[in-house]
Design a protein around this motif. Sequence first.
Motif, mmCIF file in Angstrom:
data_model
loop_
_atom_site.group_PDB
_atom_site.id
_atom_site.type_symbol
_atom_site.label_atom_id
_atom_site.label_comp_id
_atom_site.label_asym_id
_atom_site.label_seq_id
_atom_site.Cartn_x
_atom_site.Cartn_y
_atom_site.Cartn_z
ATOM 1 N N SER A 73 6.179 -20.395 -33.758
ATOM 2 C CA SER A 73 4.968 -19.629 -33.443
ATOM 3 C C SER A 73 4.299 -20.132 -32.165
ATOM 4 O O SER A 73 4.111 -21.338 -31.991
ATOM 5 C CB SER A 73 3.967 -19.702 -34.590
ATOM 6 N N LEU A 74 3.931 -19.195 -31.334
ATOM 7 C CA LEU A 74 3.191 -19.494 -30.105
ATOM 8 C C LEU A 74 1.765 -18.963 -30.192
ATOM 9 O O LEU A 74 1.111 -18.756 -29.178
ATOM 10 C CB LEU A 74 3.919 -18.887 -28.895
ATOM 11 N N ARG A 75 1.257 -18.771 -31.416
ATOM 12 C CA ARG A 75 -0.066 -18.166 -31.600
ATOM 13 C C ARG A 75 -1.177 -19.159 -31.912
ATOM 14 O O ARG A 75 -2.348 -18.773 -31.937
ATOM 15 C CB ARG A 75 0.002 -17.110 -32.701
ATOM 16 N N CYS A 76 -0.829 -20.436 -32.179
ATOM 17 C CA CYS A 76 -1.834 -21.466 -32.425
ATOM 18 C C CYS A 76 -1.149 -22.824 -32.370
ATOM 19 O O CYS A 76 0.078 -22.905 -32.343
ATOM 20 C CB CYS A 76 -2.538 -21.270 -33.773
ATOM 21 N N ALA A 77 -1.946 -23.886 -32.367
ATOM 22 C CA ALA A 77 -1.416 -25.251 -32.299
ATOM 23 C C ALA A 77 -1.367 -25.878 -33.682
ATOM 24 O O ALA A 77 -2.262 -25.675 -34.498
ATOM 25 C CB ALA A 77 -2.276 -26.099 -31.377
ATOM 26 N N LEU A 78 -0.319 -26.659 -33.922
ATOM 27 C CA LEU A 78 -0.167 -27.366 -35.190
ATOM 28 C C LEU A 78 -0.523 -28.849 -35.084
ATOM 29 O O LEU A 78 -0.773 -29.496 -36.094
ATOM 30 C CB LEU A 78 1.272 -27.229 -35.702
ATOM 31 N N VAL A 79 -0.523 -29.399 -33.862
ATOM 32 C CA VAL A 79 -0.847 -30.801 -33.632
ATOM 33 C C VAL A 79 -1.777 -30.880 -32.433
ATOM 34 O O VAL A 79 -1.556 -30.198 -31.428
ATOM 35 C CB VAL A 79 0.439 -31.631 -33.359
ATOM 36 N N GLY A 80 -2.801 -31.718 -32.560
ATOM 37 C CA GLY A 80 -3.732 -31.935 -31.456
ATOM 38 C C GLY A 80 -4.000 -33.418 -31.282
ATOM 39 O O GLY A 80 -3.337 -34.271 -31.881
ATOM 40 N N GLY A 81 -4.974 -33.718 -30.468
ATOM 41 C CA GLY A 81 -5.288 -35.104 -30.125
ATOM 42 C C GLY A 81 -5.638 -35.969 -31.318
ATOM 43 O O GLY A 81 -5.200 -37.122 -31.401
ATOM 44 N N ASN A 82 -6.423 -35.452 -32.245
ATOM 45 C CA ASN A 82 -6.792 -36.246 -33.423
ATOM 46 C C ASN A 82 -5.570 -36.624 -34.250
ATOM 47 O O ASN A 82 -5.463 -37.747 -34.744
ATOM 48 C CB ASN A 82 -7.803 -35.496 -34.295
ATOM 49 N N LEU A 83 -4.638 -35.693 -34.390
ATOM 50 C CA LEU A 83 -3.432 -35.988 -35.159
ATOM 51 C C LEU A 83 -2.516 -36.942 -34.395
ATOM 52 O O LEU A 83 -1.813 -37.757 -35.004
ATOM 53 C CB LEU A 83 -2.693 -34.705 -35.535
#
Length: 164
Positions: A73-83
């Motif tokens: 999926s290119l519609r949202c992020a699953l991992v960010g800075g906090n993770l």
Amino acid sequence: MSFSTCDLCDGNEDKLASGGLAVLPPVFRHFGKRKAFSGPAATLKVFEDNVLVRAALETPGDGRVLVVDGGGSLRCALVGGNLGVLAEKNGWAGIIVNGCVRDSEELDACDIGVRALATHPQRSIRKGVGDRDIAVQIAGVTVRPGNWIYADADGVLVAAEKIG
């Protein structure tokens, strides 16, 4: 452990032919401080929902690589800075996301390796739906829990067992 994915491929042509070693297609971007990382795989299958990703990264990583089948999926992020910070703190070697990440500058400050298809500023939903510790398909390659992941500047390998 120092390795080169090129050398691992050259030295294990029999495993490449038999399927004991596979190369992920070159579709992943690199994030995080670690240009190269390796370790046994822990797997998740989720779709636009990162609750299980957080839950996995809250546990001791013990040098493992979290492989997240996000369905591409290119519609949202699953991992960010906090993770990313959580993964570093808990001893994960890296994260491979068949999907997107966000907070790329924050991820780049973390002492882990991350591979993902792209960046996306929108966060995922949070329903807690998905599966863990199952065989997943990442860009057409099957990854099973316990398979060994080797990632460096030249690519990402999936091995049935530790090689070297």
